[in-house]
Design an enzyme around this catalytic site. Structure first.
Site, mmCIF file in Angstrom:
data_model
loop_
_atom_site.group_PDB
_atom_site.id
_atom_site.type_symbol
_atom_site.label_atom_id
_atom_site.label_comp_id
_atom_site.label_asym_id
_atom_site.label_seq_id
_atom_site.Cartn_x
_atom_site.Cartn_y
_atom_site.Cartn_z
ATOM 1 N N THR A 177 0.404 -10.593 7.781
ATOM 2 C CA THR A 177 -0.779 -11.497 7.425
ATOM 3 C C THR A 177 -0.708 -12.676 8.107
ATOM 4 O O THR A 177 0.488 -13.050 8.811
ATOM 5 C CB THR A 177 -0.306 -11.979 5.691
ATOM 6 O OG1 THR A 177 -0.472 -10.631 5.100
ATOM 7 C CG2 THR A 177 -1.390 -13.107 5.397
ATOM 8 N N ARG A 205 -5.235 -2.467 -4.296
ATOM 9 C CA ARG A 205 -4.109 -3.158 -4.364
ATOM 10 C C ARG A 205 -4.418 -4.306 -3.749
ATOM 11 O O ARG A 205 -5.125 -4.705 -2.661
ATOM 12 C CB ARG A 205 -3.021 -2.636 -3.758
ATOM 13 C CG ARG A 205 -1.676 -3.305 -3.596
ATOM 14 C CD ARG A 205 -1.762 -4.077 -2.248
ATOM 15 N NE ARG A 205 -0.433 -4.941 -2.066
ATOM 16 C CZ ARG A 205 -0.220 -5.816 -1.094
ATOM 17 N NH1 ARG A 205 -1.197 -6.174 -0.451
ATOM 18 N NH2 ARG A 205 0.905 -6.350 -0.921
ATOM 19 N N GLY A 207 -2.782 -8.170 -2.596
ATOM 20 C CA GLY A 207 -1.476 -8.741 -2.394
ATOM 21 C C GLY A 207 -1.203 -10.468 -2.723
ATOM 22 O O GLY A 207 -2.380 -10.805 -3.160
ATOM 23 N N ASP A 208 -0.233 -10.964 -2.245
ATOM 24 C CA ASP A 208 0.003 -12.298 -2.460
ATOM 25 C C ASP A 208 -1.164 -13.334 -1.905
ATOM 26 O O ASP A 208 -1.195 -14.311 -2.227
ATOM 27 C CB ASP A 208 1.440 -12.904 -1.959
ATOM 28 C CG ASP A 208 1.618 -12.580 -0.454
ATOM 29 O OD1 ASP A 208 1.037 -11.409 0.193
ATOM 30 O OD2 ASP A 208 2.095 -13.038 0.253
ATOM 31 N N THR A 228 4.087 -14.467 4.712
ATOM 32 C CA THR A 228 3.574 -13.180 5.437
ATOM 33 C C THR A 228 4.609 -12.198 5.213
ATOM 34 O O THR A 228 5.745 -12.360 4.693
ATOM 35 C CB THR A 228 3.814 -13.523 7.061
ATOM 36 O OG1 THR A 228 2.920 -14.640 7.249
ATOM 37 C CG2 THR A 228 3.609 -12.350 7.870
ATOM 38 N N GLY A 229 4.166 -10.858 5.003
ATOM 39 C CA GLY A 229 5.242 -9.795 4.657
ATOM 40 C C GLY A 229 4.766 -9.152 3.422
ATOM 41 O O GLY A 229 3.611 -9.219 2.964
ATOM 42 N N GLY A 231 3.951 -8.525 0.262
ATOM 43 C CA GLY A 231 3.463 -9.508 -0.753
ATOM 44 C C GLY A 231 3.971 -9.348 -2.212
ATOM 45 O O GLY A 231 3.821 -10.229 -2.859
#
Ligand code: GLY
Length: 315
Positions: A177, A205, A207-208, A228-229, A231
């Site tokens: 991200t 889905r 994510g964060d 990033t990564g 989530g």
């Protein structure tokens, strides 16, 4: 008057220079962050955001993006948006014309984007189709005793989709991200995040990046942070908020980032992939942390010569 500054995660260099030009001419942090992320969303060499992002398990690109304004803590996000190349601009429109809501997802977000006059586009490229097909092949070959792609049906699809998610490992090199945080000359701070999310994710889905406090948090009293990564880990520890809480307790930026990653790293997670974070304070201090060696974030200030890569502290 504040001294403007902008930071971003790996690959934000596709958008930071234009954002800096705006900031240095007196533009708002909101304009700068949106401009930076739009350029990143248009970067077809980047497979984790916008056009040419990696698709879900059904081969559809679903995008998440959010913006948060430090002085008001106003937050706006969209999640699982299909066929719109600039989710960050749709999030900004939510902020401005639908302030009674923080998050629109799926069909509702697309309806809103259509009503607001945003243009649709086909976000898959030849390259992303090729990457998707390759993953399907790997997944099919890995499911013992049956060729999961040889028969139609939801059950077959579900097995394949879950297998894709299980098998996914990040590419070598910078991935993930994109986070951008800017402080403008008026003293306003804005954080923004845009992503195509976990590659081969289960459809729907989110994510964060679209969740306040998880992938994005901005409070002008203390600072802003973004992740990033993986989530799901950022969501489970409310990662961005946790970094900002660390700043509020007086931790230095690198330590605030490291403290959060340690907590996330202690969680059981069979789908483990790396989580990274970065932060900026209202007085211009910044930091970042990663579990991986060689990870950096980008910085532009009046004193840097263009984009400067700063090493993240490692856990
Ligand atoms: N950090 C982005 C995602 O997990 O979707």
């Amino acid at each position: 008057m504040s001294t403007p500054i902008i930071i971003g995660s790996e690959r934000s260099e596709a958008g930071l220079p234009r954002a800096w030009e705006l900031l240095s001419q007196g533009a708002s942090a909101l304009d700068a962050v949106e401009a930076a992320l739009r350029d990143c969303e248009d970067n077809v060499n980047d497979h984790y955001v916008g056009t040419a992002g990696l698709p879900n398990a059904r081969g559809e690109i679903e995008l998440d993006a959010s913006l948060m304004v430090g002085s008001s803590r106003a937050f706006a996000a969209v999640g699982a948006v299909k066929n719109y190349p600039h989710p960050i601009s749709i999030a900004r429109r939510v902020l401005e014309v639908l302030p009674q809501h923080c998050l629109l997802v799926g069909e509702g977000a697309e309806l809103f984007a259509q009503e607001q006059g945003f243009e649709t586009a086909d976000l898959m490229t030849e390259e992303t189709w090729e990457m998707f097909r390759e993953q399907l092949k790997v997944s099919r070959d890995s499911v013992e005793g049956e060729n999961t792609l040889s028969a139609p049906g939801d059950d077959i699809y579900r097995v394949t989709a879950l297998e894709l998610v299980r098998r996914f490992r990040p590419h070598d090199g910078p991935w993930g991200t994109i986070n951008v945080i800017a402080l403008d000359e008026h003293g306003e701070m804005v954080s923004g995040v845009s992503t195509s999310g976990y590659p081969w994710k289960y459809p729907g889905r989110i994510g964060d990046s679209a969740i306040v406090g998880a992938g994005n948090y901005c409070d002008l009293r203390f600072g802003a942070a973004a992740c990033t990564g993986r989530g799901e880990l950022a969501m489970r520890v409310t990662g961005a908020r946790m970094v900002v809480d660390g700043l509020a307790r007086g931790l230095e930026p690198d330590d605030a980032c490291r403290t959060m990653l340690r907590e996330a790293g202690d969680l059981p997670d069979p789908f483990r992939a790396e989580l990274r974070t970065l932060c900026l304070t209202p007085d211009g201090r910044h930091g970042g942390a990663s579990g991986q060696p060689g990870s950096t974030y980008n910085l532009i200030t009046p004193d840097t010569d263009g984009v400067q890569a700063i090493a993240r502290v490692q856990l």
